[in-house]
Structures are given as C-alpha cells and as structure tokens.
Write a protein that holds these residues in place. Sequence first.
Motif, PDB file in Angstrom:
ATOM      1  N   THR A   1       0.825  -1.206   0.000  1.00 49.49           N
ATOM      2  CA  THR A   1       0.000   0.000   0.000  1.00 49.49           C
ATOM      3  C   THR A   1       0.860   1.257   0.000  1.00 49.49           C
ATOM      4  O   THR A   1       0.593   2.212  -0.732  1.00 49.49           O
ATOM      5  N   VAL A   2       1.922   1.255   0.798  1.00 48.83           N
ATOM      6  CA  VAL A   2       2.835   2.398   0.857  1.00 48.83           C
ATOM      7  C   VAL A   2       3.503   2.618  -0.494  1.00 48.83           C
ATOM      8  O   VAL A   2       3.616   3.753  -0.975  1.00 48.83           O
ATOM      9  N   ILE A   3       3.941   1.535  -1.133  1.00 51.45           N
ATOM     10  CA  ILE A   3       4.597   1.647  -2.442  1.00 51.45           C
ATOM     11  C   ILE A   3       3.622   2.202  -3.479  1.00 51.45           C
ATOM     12  O   ILE A   3       3.984   3.059  -4.303  1.00 51.45           O
ATOM     13  N   ILE A   4       2.381   1.731  -3.451  1.00 48.38           N
ATOM     14  CA  ILE A   4       1.373   2.230  -4.382  1.00 48.38           C
ATOM     15  C   ILE A   4       1.141   3.730  -4.175  1.00 48.38           C
ATOM     16  O   ILE A   4       1.062   4.498  -5.143  1.00 48.38           O
ATOM     17  N   VAL A   5       1.051   4.149  -2.916  1.00 52.01           N
ATOM     18  CA  VAL A   5       0.854   5.572  -2.618  1.00 52.01           C
ATOM     19  C   VAL A   5       2.030   6.404  -3.132  1.00 52.01           C
ATOM     20  O   VAL A   5       1.836   7.473  -3.731  1.00 52.01           O
ATOM     21  N   LEU A   6       3.252   5.921  -2.930  1.00 54.21           N
ATOM     22  CA  LEU A   6       4.440   6.634  -3.415  1.00 54.21           C
ATOM     23  C   LEU A   6       4.426   6.750  -4.943  1.00 54.21           C
ATOM     24  O   LEU A   6       4.775   7.795  -5.500  1.00 54.21           O
ATOM     25  N   CYS A   7       4.030   5.661  -5.606  1.00 51.71           N
ATOM     26  CA  CYS A   7       3.932   5.688  -7.072  1.00 51.71           C
ATOM     27  C   CYS A   7       2.881   6.694  -7.529  1.00 51.71           C
ATOM     28  O   CYS A   7       3.086   7.418  -8.508  1.00 51.71           O
ATOM     29  N   LEU A   8       1.774   6.753  -6.808  1.00 51.17           N
ATOM     30  CA  LEU A   8       0.707   7.689  -7.160  1.00 51.17           C
ATOM     31  C   LEU A   8       1.144   9.139  -6.952  1.00 51.17           C
ATOM     32  O   LEU A   8       0.829  10.012  -7.766  1.00 51.17           O
ATOM     33  N   VAL A   9       1.875   9.386  -5.883  1.00 49.09           N
ATOM     34  CA  VAL A   9       2.384  10.738  -5.628  1.00 49.09           C
ATOM     35  C   VAL A   9       3.357  11.156  -6.722  1.00 49.09           C
ATOM     36  O   VAL A   9       3.312  12.294  -7.214  1.00 49.09           O
ATOM     37  N   ALA A  10       4.244  10.222  -7.122  1.00 48.10           N
ATOM     38  CA  ALA A  10       5.189  10.514  -8.199  1.00 48.10           C
ATOM     39  C   ALA A  10       4.448  10.783  -9.506  1.00 48.10           C
ATOM     40  O   ALA A  10       4.781  11.726 -10.242  1.00 48.10           O
ATOM     41  N   PHE A  11       3.442   9.978  -9.776  1.00 45.48           N
ATOM     42  CA  PHE A  11       2.630  10.176 -10.985  1.00 45.48           C
ATOM     43  C   PHE A  11       1.970  11.553 -10.973  1.00 45.48           C
ATOM     44  O   PHE A  11       2.007  12.286 -11.962  1.00 45.48           O
ATOM     45  N   ALA A  12       1.353  11.902  -9.848  1.00 44.09           N
ATOM     46  CA  ALA A  12       0.655  13.186  -9.738  1.00 44.09           C
ATOM     47  C   ALA A  12       1.614  14.358  -9.937  1.00 44.09           C
ATOM     48  O   ALA A  12       1.277  15.342 -10.604  1.00 44.09           O
ATOM     49  N   ALA A  13       2.819  14.249  -9.373  1.00 46.39           N
ATOM     50  CA  ALA A  13       3.793  15.337  -9.482  1.00 46.39           C
ATOM     51  C   ALA A  13       4.236  15.531 -10.934  1.00 46.39           C
ATOM     52  O   ALA A  13       4.242  16.659 -11.457  1.00 46.39           O
ATOM     53  N   ILE A  14       4.591  14.431 -11.599  1.00 49.17           N
ATOM     54  CA  ILE A  14       5.067  14.522 -12.983  1.00 49.17           C
ATOM     55  C   ILE A  14       3.934  14.920 -13.923  1.00 49.17           C
ATOM     56  O   ILE A  14       4.099  15.775 -14.806  1.00 49.17           O
ATOM     57  N   HIS A  15       2.776  14.316 -13.728  1.00 51.42           N
ATOM     58  CA  HIS A  15       1.608  14.594 -14.565  1.00 51.42           C
ATOM     59  C   HIS A  15       1.195  16.062 -14.438  1.00 51.42           C
ATOM     60  O   HIS A  15       0.899  16.726 -15.444  1.00 51.42           O
ATOM     61  N   SER A  16       1.199  16.585 -13.228  1.00 50.84           N
ATOM     62  CA  SER A  16       0.822  17.979 -13.000  1.00 50.84           C
ATOM     63  C   SER A  16       1.831  18.941 -13.606  1.00 50.84           C
ATOM     64  O   SER A  16       1.457  19.969 -14.180  1.00 50.84           O
ATOM     65  N   PHE A  17       3.113  18.601 -13.488  1.00 44.36           N
ATOM     66  CA  PHE A  17       4.146  19.456 -14.076  1.00 44.36           C
ATOM     67  C   PHE A  17       4.000  19.524 -15.587  1.00 44.36           C
ATOM     68  O   PHE A  17       4.089  20.601 -16.187  1.00 44.36           O
ATOM     69  N   MET A  18       3.749  18.372 -16.218  1.00 40.34           N
ATOM     70  CA  MET A  18       3.606  18.355 -17.672  1.00 40.34           C
ATOM     71  C   MET A  18       2.343  19.067 -18.137  1.00 40.34           C
ATOM     72  O   MET A  18       2.257  19.507 -19.287  1.00 40.34           O
ATOM     73  N   ALA A  19       1.351  19.174 -17.247  1.00 43.97           N
ATOM     74  CA  ALA A  19       0.114  19.871 -17.597  1.00 43.97           C
ATOM     75  C   ALA A  19       0.186  21.363 -17.283  1.00 43.97           C
ATOM     76  O   ALA A  19      -0.725  22.113 -17.648  1.00 43.97           O
ATOM     77  N   SER A  20       1.252  21.796 -16.632  1.00 40.68           N
ATOM     78  CA  SER A  20       1.353  23.191 -16.206  1.00 40.68           C
ATOM     79  C   SER A  20       1.593  24.127 -17.383  1.00 40.68           C
ATOM     80  O   SER A  20       2.146  23.742 -18.420  1.00 40.68           O
ATOM     81  N   LEU A  21       1.186  25.372 -17.211  1.00 42.19           N
ATOM     82  CA  LEU A  21       1.404  26.366 -18.264  1.00 42.19           C
ATOM     83  C   LEU A  21       2.888  26.631 -18.471  1.00 42.19           C
ATOM     84  O   LEU A  21       3.325  26.903 -19.595  1.00 42.19           O
ATOM     85  N   LYS A  22       3.670  26.563 -17.402  1.00 39.07           N
ATOM     86  CA  LYS A  22       5.114  26.774 -17.517  1.00 39.07           C
ATOM     87  C   LYS A  22       5.731  25.752 -18.455  1.00 39.07           C
ATOM     88  O   LYS A  22       6.543  26.095 -19.323  1.00 39.07           O
ATOM     89  N   PHE A  23       5.364  24.492 -18.291  1.00 42.69           N
ATOM     90  CA  PHE A  23       5.899  23.442 -19.155  1.00 42.69           C
ATOM     91  C   PHE A  23       5.424  23.638 -20.597  1.00 42.69           C
ATOM     92  O   PHE A  23       6.190  23.462 -21.545  1.00 42.69           O
ATOM     93  N   LYS A  24       4.158  24.012 -20.762  1.00 39.37           N
ATOM     94  CA  LYS A  24       3.621  24.201 -22.108  1.00 39.37           C
ATOM     95  C   LYS A  24       4.282  25.375 -22.819  1.00 39.37           C
ATOM     96  O   LYS A  24       4.518  25.323 -24.027  1.00 39.37           O
ATOM     97  N   ARG A  25       4.591  26.431 -22.075  1.00 39.96           N
ATOM     98  CA  ARG A  25       5.323  27.552 -22.683  1.00 39.96           C
ATOM     99  C   ARG A  25       6.697  27.106 -23.160  1.00 39.96           C
ATOM    100  O   ARG A  25       7.161  27.510 -24.242  1.00 39.96           O
ATOM    101  N   ALA A  26       7.346  26.258 -22.352  1.00 40.08           N
ATOM    102  CA  ALA A  26       8.673  25.744 -22.739  1.00 40.08           C
ATOM    103  C   ALA A  26       8.574  24.876 -23.983  1.00 40.08           C
ATOM    104  O   ALA A  26       9.447  24.924 -24.860  1.00 40.08           O
ATOM    105  N   ILE A  27       7.516  24.070 -24.064  1.00 39.54           N
ATOM    106  CA  ILE A  27       7.315  23.201 -25.225  1.00 39.54           C
ATOM    107  C   ILE A  27       7.083  24.033 -26.490  1.00 39.54           C
ATOM    108  O   ILE A  27       7.639  23.757 -27.549  1.00 39.54           O
ATOM    109  N   ILE A  28       6.255  25.057 -26.372  1.00 40.15           N
ATOM    110  CA  ILE A  28       5.987  25.942 -27.518  1.00 40.15           C
ATOM    111  C   ILE A  28       7.272  26.626 -27.973  1.00 40.15           C
ATOM    112  O   ILE A  28       7.549  26.746 -29.173  1.00 40.15           O
ATOM    113  N   LYS A  29       8.066  27.070 -27.001  1.00 38.47           N
ATOM    114  CA  LYS A  29       9.319  27.756 -27.330  1.00 38.47           C
ATOM    115  C   LYS A  29      10.292  26.818 -28.022  1.00 38.47           C
ATOM    116  O   LYS A  29      11.008  27.214 -28.958  1.00 38.47           O
TER     117      LYS A  29
END
Length: 204
Positions: A5-33
């Motif tokens: 259960t702890v490992i699953i939670v850690l994986c989910l937190v990592a997923f949320a962090a990376i997924h949120s960063f890639m969805a951020s406007l900052k990341f999208k501006r970098a991609i457009i640039k």
Amino acid sequence: MVISTVIIVLCLVAFAAIHSFMASLKFKRAIIKALGPRAEKLYLPVYSLIAVLMILPVVYLLYRYPGQVLYVVPYPWFWLMVTGQAIAAVIAPRAFMDAPQRFRILSQLSVSGTPEAGELKIRGIYRWVRDPFLLSGLVILWLTPFMTVNLLVLYIFASIYLYIGSLHWESRLVSQFGDKYIQYQKEVRRIIPGRGYKGDVSNF
C-alpha cells in the motif's frame, strides 16, 4: 500488505507530481518555445503516452498485491455497473470532440479577448455538465463491481486528484474566456448533469 500500500501511494504521488508538471502552463510555454507550431500536434499524444507508462507500475502492483477483498457485487448488478462504466468511457472522447478549442496549447496560454483565446462554444455534453472528464472518471472508478484495500486507496487518491485538477482546469478556462465562462459556470453544474445550458449554443 502495508508495504504494498505504501509503495502504491508513493507511485501515485510521483505520478501526480510529474503529470501535474507536464500539464502546467510553464511546461507548455517551454514546449511551444522549443518546438514551435509542432507542439500542438505532438503534445497531447506524447502527454497521454507518458501518463499511461507512468501508471503501469501501479497497475502491476495492484495485480500482484490487490489487498484484502472488501466486496464483490453479485449478478445482475455486476453487469449493470460494468455497463455504466462502458457508457462513461464514451463520455471522455465525446467531450474532447465537443470542445477541441479548449485543448489547444496556444489558447490555454492566452487571455480573454485575444484572437488566440478563441470563442467559448457550448455544445454537446457541455450543455449539461461543465467537466465531463471528471464525471466519467468518477463513474468509471466507483462503479467498479469489486473492491480491495489497495484499489480503494487508489480510487480515493484518484478522485481527489481529478477534483483538484478540475478546479485548476476551470481557473484556466476563466482566464481564457472571461465573463462568458463565469456566466456558464452559474448555469451548468461541474459534475452532476442538470438542466441544459440556456445561453448561446454552438452547433459547429
């Protein structure tokens, strides 16, 4: 059991962090640039592929270590719930087709009143619910006709993440469409479908 259960939670937190960063406007501006106009065509498929690859370890852990079974819904209710999930699965692609302008990167990076922002077009499923992706996601999760401890942990985490993501997404839409979207928010519910939108409806 606890370790899985702890490992699953850690994986989910990592997923949320990376997924949120890639969805951020900052990341999208970098991609457009970096990529220019090509980013519009490449971003969504690559973003979706990476999301799938990141969630695969969680799926594997759930398969190997599902945890204690909490319940299994008997027939015929089992198939009724699966049918509900299947119907909800149709909502997401339908919602994308009904509002493609909401998913263009340049539009997301723009502000209300600019040509890049585009027009707020209310059609299809958006006439009855503001966030059909949140609706379909919650239905697919919670109509699962069986439940285990680790699956419950995943579903609670996913539900919270989906709801927070919906709040963030709508804040962008307010920036993109301004007062028109605020008025739309007053008339149409976020999750639970209600009476149809009474404002201007686009058929195209």
